[in-house]
Design a protein around this motif. Sequence first.
Motif, PDB file in Angstrom:
ATOM      1  N   ALA A   1       0.727  -1.296   0.077  1.00 30.04           N
ATOM      2  CA  ALA A   1       0.001   0.168  -0.032  1.00 30.04           C
ATOM      3  C   ALA A   1       0.849   1.277   0.000  1.00 30.04           C
ATOM      4  CB  ALA A   1      -0.902  -0.051   1.168  1.00 30.04           C
ATOM      5  N   ASN A   2       1.969   1.139   0.594  1.00 29.42           N
ATOM      6  CA  ASN A   2       3.097   2.280   0.689  1.00 29.42           C
ATOM      7  C   ASN A   2       4.072   2.360  -0.066  1.00 29.42           C
ATOM      8  OD1 ASN A   2       1.439   3.876   2.851  1.00 29.42           O
ATOM      9  ND2 ASN A   2       1.559   1.890   3.762  1.00 29.42           N
ATOM     10  N   GLY A   3       4.267   1.311  -1.319  1.00 30.16           N
ATOM     11  CA  GLY A   3       5.291   1.256  -1.968  1.00 30.16           C
ATOM     12  C   GLY A   3       6.712   0.933  -1.446  1.00 30.16           C
ATOM     13  N   TYR A   4       6.633   0.399  -0.382  1.00 30.65           N
ATOM     14  CA  TYR A   4       7.969   0.011   0.509  1.00 30.65           C
ATOM     15  C   TYR A   4       8.374  -1.165   0.267  1.00 30.65           C
ATOM     16  CZ  TYR A   4      11.315  -0.408   4.151  1.00 30.65           C
ATOM     17  OH  TYR A   4      12.471  -0.559   5.051  1.00 30.65           O
ATOM     18  N   THR A   5       9.111  -1.244  -1.042  1.00 32.34           N
ATOM     19  CA  THR A   5       9.438  -2.604  -1.691  1.00 32.34           C
ATOM     20  C   THR A   5      10.825  -3.014  -1.093  1.00 32.34           C
ATOM     21  OG1 THR A   5      10.523  -1.334  -3.352  1.00 32.34           O
ATOM     22  CG2 THR A   5       8.332  -2.007  -3.793  1.00 32.34           C
ATOM     23  N   GLU A   6      10.601  -3.521   0.145  1.00 32.60           N
ATOM     24  CA  GLU A   6      11.765  -4.297   0.980  1.00 32.60           C
ATOM     25  C   GLU A   6      12.323  -5.506   0.490  1.00 32.60           C
ATOM     26  OE1 GLU A   6      11.500  -4.395   5.133  1.00 32.60           O
ATOM     27  OE2 GLU A   6       9.644  -5.801   5.074  1.00 32.60           O
ATOM     28  N   ASP A   7      11.285  -6.515  -0.342  1.00 34.49           N
ATOM     29  CA  ASP A   7      11.589  -7.677  -0.566  1.00 34.49           C
ATOM     30  C   ASP A   7      11.022  -7.912  -1.991  1.00 34.49           C
ATOM     31  OD1 ASP A   7       8.574  -8.422  -0.122  1.00 34.49           O
ATOM     32  OD2 ASP A   7       9.096  -8.850   1.754  1.00 34.49           O
ATOM     33  N   LEU A   8      11.115  -9.108  -2.472  1.00 34.52           N
ATOM     34  CA  LEU A   8      10.789  -9.374  -3.662  1.00 34.52           C
ATOM     35  C   LEU A   8       9.170  -9.707  -3.727  1.00 34.52           C
ATOM     36  CD1 LEU A   8      11.346  -9.986  -6.924  1.00 34.52           C
ATOM     37  CD2 LEU A   8      11.812 -12.564  -6.211  1.00 34.52           C
ATOM     38  N   ILE A   9       8.470 -10.092  -2.694  1.00 36.19           N
ATOM     39  CA  ILE A   9       7.122 -10.043  -2.575  1.00 36.19           C
ATOM     40  C   ILE A   9       6.454  -8.705  -2.870  1.00 36.19           C
ATOM     41  CG2 ILE A   9       5.129 -10.726  -1.500  1.00 36.19           C
ATOM     42  CD1 ILE A   9       6.742 -12.916  -0.100  1.00 36.19           C
ATOM     43  N   ILE A  10       6.803  -7.778  -2.162  1.00 38.53           N
ATOM     44  CA  ILE A  10       6.478  -6.544  -2.177  1.00 38.53           C
ATOM     45  C   ILE A  10       6.884  -5.819  -3.718  1.00 38.53           C
ATOM     46  CG2 ILE A  10       6.104  -4.139  -1.181  1.00 38.53           C
ATOM     47  CD1 ILE A  10       6.701  -5.594   1.523  1.00 38.53           C
ATOM     48  N   ARG A  11       7.949  -5.944  -4.037  1.00 39.43           N
ATOM     49  CA  ARG A  11       8.372  -5.367  -5.335  1.00 39.43           C
ATOM     50  C   ARG A  11       7.544  -6.055  -6.378  1.00 39.43           C
ATOM     51  NH1 ARG A  11       9.639  -1.399  -8.458  1.00 39.43           N
ATOM     52  NH2 ARG A  11      10.788  -2.231 -10.443  1.00 39.43           N
ATOM     53  N   ALA A  12       7.509  -7.333  -6.504  1.00 39.16           N
ATOM     54  CA  ALA A  12       6.457  -7.828  -7.536  1.00 39.16           C
ATOM     55  C   ALA A  12       5.085  -7.428  -7.272  1.00 39.16           C
ATOM     56  CB  ALA A  12       6.636  -9.446  -7.653  1.00 39.16           C
ATOM     57  N   ALA A  13       4.579  -7.277  -6.365  1.00 38.72           N
ATOM     58  CA  ALA A  13       3.150  -6.702  -6.162  1.00 38.72           C
ATOM     59  C   ALA A  13       3.325  -5.301  -6.600  1.00 38.72           C
ATOM     60  CB  ALA A  13       2.562  -6.729  -4.789  1.00 38.72           C
ATOM     61  N   ASP A  14       4.274  -4.411  -6.436  1.00 41.22           N
ATOM     62  CA  ASP A  14       4.404  -2.985  -6.877  1.00 41.22           C
ATOM     63  C   ASP A  14       4.307  -3.033  -8.529  1.00 41.22           C
ATOM     64  OD1 ASP A  14       4.762  -0.299  -6.058  1.00 41.22           O
ATOM     65  OD2 ASP A  14       6.725  -0.696  -7.202  1.00 41.22           O
ATOM     66  N   VAL A  15       5.156  -3.890  -8.936  1.00 43.53           N
ATOM     67  CA  VAL A  15       5.019  -4.041 -10.333  1.00 43.53           C
ATOM     68  C   VAL A  15       3.891  -4.428 -10.887  1.00 43.53           C
ATOM     69  CG1 VAL A  15       6.224  -5.210 -12.144  1.00 43.53           C
ATOM     70  CG2 VAL A  15       7.647  -4.345 -10.537  1.00 43.53           C
ATOM     71  N   THR A  16       3.276  -5.293 -10.252  1.00 42.83           N
ATOM     72  CA  THR A  16       1.925  -5.725 -11.033  1.00 42.83           C
ATOM     73  C   THR A  16       0.916  -4.778 -11.036  1.00 42.83           C
ATOM     74  OG1 THR A  16       2.543  -8.025  -9.975  1.00 42.83           O
ATOM     75  CG2 THR A  16       0.093  -7.485 -10.344  1.00 42.83           C
ATOM     76  N   ILE A  17       0.848  -3.737  -9.838  1.00 45.18           N
ATOM     77  CA  ILE A  17      -0.105  -2.515  -9.973  1.00 45.18           C
ATOM     78  C   ILE A  17       0.556  -1.614 -10.793  1.00 45.18           C
ATOM     79  CG2 ILE A  17      -0.641  -0.606  -8.641  1.00 45.18           C
ATOM     80  CD1 ILE A  17      -0.208  -2.394  -5.999  1.00 45.18           C
ATOM     81  N   LYS A  18       1.761  -1.241 -11.030  1.00 38.85           N
ATOM     82  CA  LYS A  18       2.263  -0.529 -11.815  1.00 38.85           C
ATOM     83  C   LYS A  18       1.772  -0.724 -13.420  1.00 38.85           C
ATOM     84  CE  LYS A  18       7.261  -0.637 -12.623  1.00 38.85           C
ATOM     85  NZ  LYS A  18       7.147  -0.820 -14.291  1.00 38.85           N
ATOM     86  N   GLU A  19       1.754  -2.159 -13.486  1.00 41.65           N
ATOM     87  CA  GLU A  19       1.981  -2.468 -15.096  1.00 41.65           C
ATOM     88  C   GLU A  19       0.310  -2.806 -15.217  1.00 41.65           C
ATOM     89  OE1 GLU A  19       3.994  -2.505 -17.451  1.00 41.65           O
ATOM     90  OE2 GLU A  19       5.566  -1.882 -16.063  1.00 41.65           O
ATOM     91  N   LYS A  20      -0.558  -2.420 -14.303  1.00 41.00           N
ATOM     92  CA  LYS A  20      -2.177  -2.533 -14.283  1.00 41.00           C
ATOM     93  C   LYS A  20      -2.382  -4.178 -14.573  1.00 41.00           C
ATOM     94  CE  LYS A  20      -2.916   2.096 -15.258  1.00 41.00           C
ATOM     95  NZ  LYS A  20      -2.249   2.575 -14.041  1.00 41.00           N
ATOM     96  N   ARG A  21      -1.421  -4.932 -13.747  1.00 37.69           N
ATOM     97  CA  ARG A  21      -2.236  -6.369 -13.917  1.00 37.69           C
ATOM     98  C   ARG A  21      -2.931  -6.690 -12.744  1.00 37.69           C
ATOM     99  NH1 ARG A  21       4.212  -7.282 -15.566  1.00 37.69           N
ATOM    100  NH2 ARG A  21       3.975  -6.694 -17.807  1.00 37.69           N
ATOM    101  N   LYS A  22      -3.529  -7.978 -12.611  1.00 41.74           N
ATOM    102  CA  LYS A  22      -4.452  -8.356 -11.572  1.00 41.74           C
ATOM    103  C   LYS A  22      -3.561  -8.693 -10.397  1.00 41.74           C
ATOM    104  CE  LYS A  22      -8.272  -9.872 -12.687  1.00 41.74           C
ATOM    105  NZ  LYS A  22      -9.198 -10.542 -13.335  1.00 41.74           N
ATOM    106  N   LEU A  23      -3.907  -8.187  -9.234  1.00 42.36           N
ATOM    107  CA  LEU A  23      -3.339  -8.357  -7.826  1.00 42.36           C
ATOM    108  C   LEU A  23      -4.268  -8.828  -7.081  1.00 42.36           C
ATOM    109  CD1 LEU A  23      -0.804  -8.615  -5.813  1.00 42.36           C
ATOM    110  CD2 LEU A  23      -1.255  -6.092  -5.683  1.00 42.36           C
ATOM    111  N   ILE A  24      -4.299 -10.105  -6.389  1.00 42.03           N
ATOM    112  CA  ILE A  24      -5.279 -10.433  -5.502  1.00 42.03           C
ATOM    113  C   ILE A  24      -4.464 -10.667  -4.089  1.00 42.03           C
ATOM    114  CG2 ILE A  24      -6.654 -12.243  -4.836  1.00 42.03           C
ATOM    115  CD1 ILE A  24      -7.208 -12.913  -8.039  1.00 42.03           C
ATOM    116  N   LEU A  25      -5.182 -10.204  -2.928  1.00 41.00           N
ATOM    117  CA  LEU A  25      -4.262 -10.161  -1.906  1.00 41.00           C
ATOM    118  C   LEU A  25      -5.387 -11.114  -0.946  1.00 41.00           C
ATOM    119  CD1 LEU A  25      -2.933  -6.824  -1.265  1.00 41.00           C
ATOM    120  CD2 LEU A  25      -1.994  -8.653  -2.151  1.00 41.00           C
TER     121      LEU A  25
END
Length: 186
Positions: free
Chosen positions: A95-119
């Motif tokens: 939610a806050n773009g704090y990409t400290e690990d690959l999970i959060i980075r991959a989710a951040d990329v998923t959002i920025k590329e407008k792909r589907k992200l399910i949490l």
Amino acid sequence: MKLIIAITGATGAIFGIRILEALKDKKEIETHLIISKWGKVTIETETTYTVDSLILMADCYYSEDNLAAAISSGSFKCDGMIVAPCTMKTLAGIANGYTEDLIIRAADVTIKEKRKLILMVRETPLNAIHLENMLKLCNMGVIIAPPVPAFYTKPNSLDDLINQTVGRILDNFHIELDTLKRWNGL
């Protein structure tokens, strides 16, 4: 189809595991797996699975520390990502773009590329911070899908509840599971 599957340390690792199991024999779906440090602990604590057995189910596996992995770039083409289960820490990081690990980075990329992200968020009760983070992400198009049981299916076992939830998650990617019972009205 390519999907990123992440398992974090919240209770409910079985949801991520069952997603991997459902997809492992589908040749048209390529799975990319990340398991957090605490996700590994939860898997070993809550289930009879080993981390190594899950790695073997996936087509590709990445360490959560590998921020140079292919999936950390928007140039990596995929159809989306599922975090199952998703801790509140992971939710807050995304939610806050704090990409400290690959999970959060991959989710951040998923959002920025407008792909589907399910949490598949796991916490109860929820506080205002949790709800604000979920609302923030929902407003960006992220699907917030807590694993809430469906009792209209008249489940006979915990497996029935897990399979129903996993089926509903995979519905978002138009992946059909034989175990999914649909509501047909009264």
